[in-house]
Design a protein around this motif. Sequence first.
Motif, PDB file in Angstrom:
ATOM      1  N   LEU A   1      48.814  39.101  34.947  1.00  0.00           N
ATOM      2  CA  LEU A   1      47.490  38.469  34.968  1.00  0.00           C
ATOM      3  C   LEU A   1      46.919  38.426  36.380  1.00  0.00           C
ATOM      4  O   LEU A   1      45.704  38.561  36.568  1.00  0.00           O
ATOM      5  CB  LEU A   1      47.587  37.057  34.391  1.00  0.00           C
ATOM      6  N   LEU A   2      47.782  38.249  37.374  1.00  0.00           N
ATOM      7  CA  LEU A   2      47.316  38.265  38.758  1.00  0.00           C
ATOM      8  C   LEU A   2      46.796  39.653  39.124  1.00  0.00           C
ATOM      9  O   LEU A   2      45.782  39.789  39.825  1.00  0.00           O
ATOM     10  CB  LEU A   2      48.450  37.857  39.700  1.00  0.00           C
ATOM     11  N   GLY A   3      47.481  40.689  38.631  1.00  0.00           N
ATOM     12  CA  GLY A   3      46.992  42.047  38.841  1.00  0.00           C
ATOM     13  C   GLY A   3      45.635  42.243  38.197  1.00  0.00           C
ATOM     14  O   GLY A   3      44.761  42.941  38.739  1.00  0.00           O
TER      15      GLY A   3
ATOM     16  N   ALA B   1      45.900  45.388  30.464  1.00  0.00           N
ATOM     17  CA  ALA B   1      46.635  44.455  31.321  1.00  0.00           C
ATOM     18  C   ALA B   1      46.902  43.143  30.594  1.00  0.00           C
ATOM     19  O   ALA B   1      48.000  42.574  30.691  1.00  0.00           O
ATOM     20  CB  ALA B   1      45.863  44.208  32.609  1.00  0.00           C
ATOM     21  N   PHE B   2      45.904  42.656  29.867  1.00  0.00           N
ATOM     22  CA  PHE B   2      46.085  41.401  29.138  1.00  0.00           C
ATOM     23  C   PHE B   2      47.133  41.555  28.032  1.00  0.00           C
ATOM     24  O   PHE B   2      48.017  40.696  27.872  1.00  0.00           O
ATOM     25  CB  PHE B   2      44.764  40.945  28.537  1.00  0.00           C
ATOM     26  N   LEU B   3      47.056  42.654  27.287  1.00  0.00           N
ATOM     27  CA  LEU B   3      48.037  42.889  26.227  1.00  0.00           C
ATOM     28  C   LEU B   3      49.437  43.067  26.808  1.00  0.00           C
ATOM     29  O   LEU B   3      50.424  42.590  26.240  1.00  0.00           O
ATOM     30  CB  LEU B   3      47.637  44.128  25.416  1.00  0.00           C
TER      31      LEU B   3
ATOM     32  N   ALA C   1      51.898  52.506  34.285  1.00  0.00           N
ATOM     33  CA  ALA C   1      50.766  53.420  34.139  1.00  0.00           C
ATOM     34  C   ALA C   1      49.500  52.803  34.723  1.00  0.00           C
ATOM     35  O   ALA C   1      48.705  53.491  35.390  1.00  0.00           O
ATOM     36  CB  ALA C   1      50.563  53.768  32.669  1.00  0.00           C
ATOM     37  N   LEU C   2      49.301  51.515  34.494  1.00  0.00           N
ATOM     38  CA  LEU C   2      48.133  50.832  35.055  1.00  0.00           C
ATOM     39  C   LEU C   2      48.191  50.814  36.580  1.00  0.00           C
ATOM     40  O   LEU C   2      47.166  50.994  37.251  1.00  0.00           O
ATOM     41  CB  LEU C   2      48.065  49.392  34.530  1.00  0.00           C
TER      42      LEU C   2
ATOM     43  N   SER D   1      46.470  44.799  43.116  1.00  0.00           N
ATOM     44  CA  SER D   1      46.543  44.867  41.656  1.00  0.00           C
ATOM     45  C   SER D   1      47.716  45.740  41.224  1.00  0.00           C
ATOM     46  O   SER D   1      48.502  45.360  40.346  1.00  0.00           O
ATOM     47  CB  SER D   1      45.241  45.422  41.092  1.00  0.00           C
ATOM     48  N   ALA D   2      47.854  46.899  41.858  1.00  0.00           N
ATOM     49  CA  ALA D   2      48.957  47.814  41.516  1.00  0.00           C
ATOM     50  C   ALA D   2      50.309  47.173  41.811  1.00  0.00           C
ATOM     51  O   ALA D   2      51.257  47.292  41.019  1.00  0.00           O
ATOM     52  CB  ALA D   2      48.808  49.119  42.294  1.00  0.00           C
TER      53      ALA D   2
END
Length: 214
Positions: free
Chosen positions: A28-30, A75-77, A95-96, A155-156
């Motif tokens: 979630l921080l990402g 990201a949320f899922l 992957a994100l 984020s990464a």
Amino acid sequence: MKKTANQQIISSDISRYKKNKLAANLALLGLVFNCLYFMLLYGYKIARVGDGVTDFATIKMGFSVIMTLVVLLAAFLASEGVKGYDKRYSIVLIALAAWQIFRIFGYPLYGYKNQLLTVNYLWLDIRYDEAGNALNTAAVNSAEFAILIIYLCASAACFIASAVIGWVRAVQLESFKKQLEAGEVSVETTLKAMDAEDEAAAQPAVATAAEEAK
């Protein structure tokens, strides 16, 4: 302090009923850093430079918006997935993270090369002389490029940390469940052994207190 074998067993047993909040919160921080990134990115609205149209005013921006929505949803899922010790979502997070790094070479680099990153942001503001000529375009452009990179890299990094922690804890829980099913470990036996250890450790203290009371 290093846990004993019995403490590790109890800790693994607690994981069966406790969510993996650390990995979920990192994901979630990402996502938050990703929001900070696109909030700045979509502030750039320079449509034309000279006789050319910038990428900020083409269909590419539409694809960027779509991909941003995909990243937010994924990201949320993934945060919910790793919270439940599903290691498959660690792959999604990796992957994100790779996508976030790849994005650096898109709009941020394009805007930096063409000195288009000049929106008013935080303390950054374009100053002009009396003739109306910009004085610090290059400095603002460089600073905002750095900020965009920091947001994407942060984020990464959060996605990677979430993926690693999620994977490791999921594997540990899977291994513990297999040991339980195979009868290799017993929570009840472990609790009794820990109670016996506590009683054995307490006896010298009780004896010392009784001796001092005489």
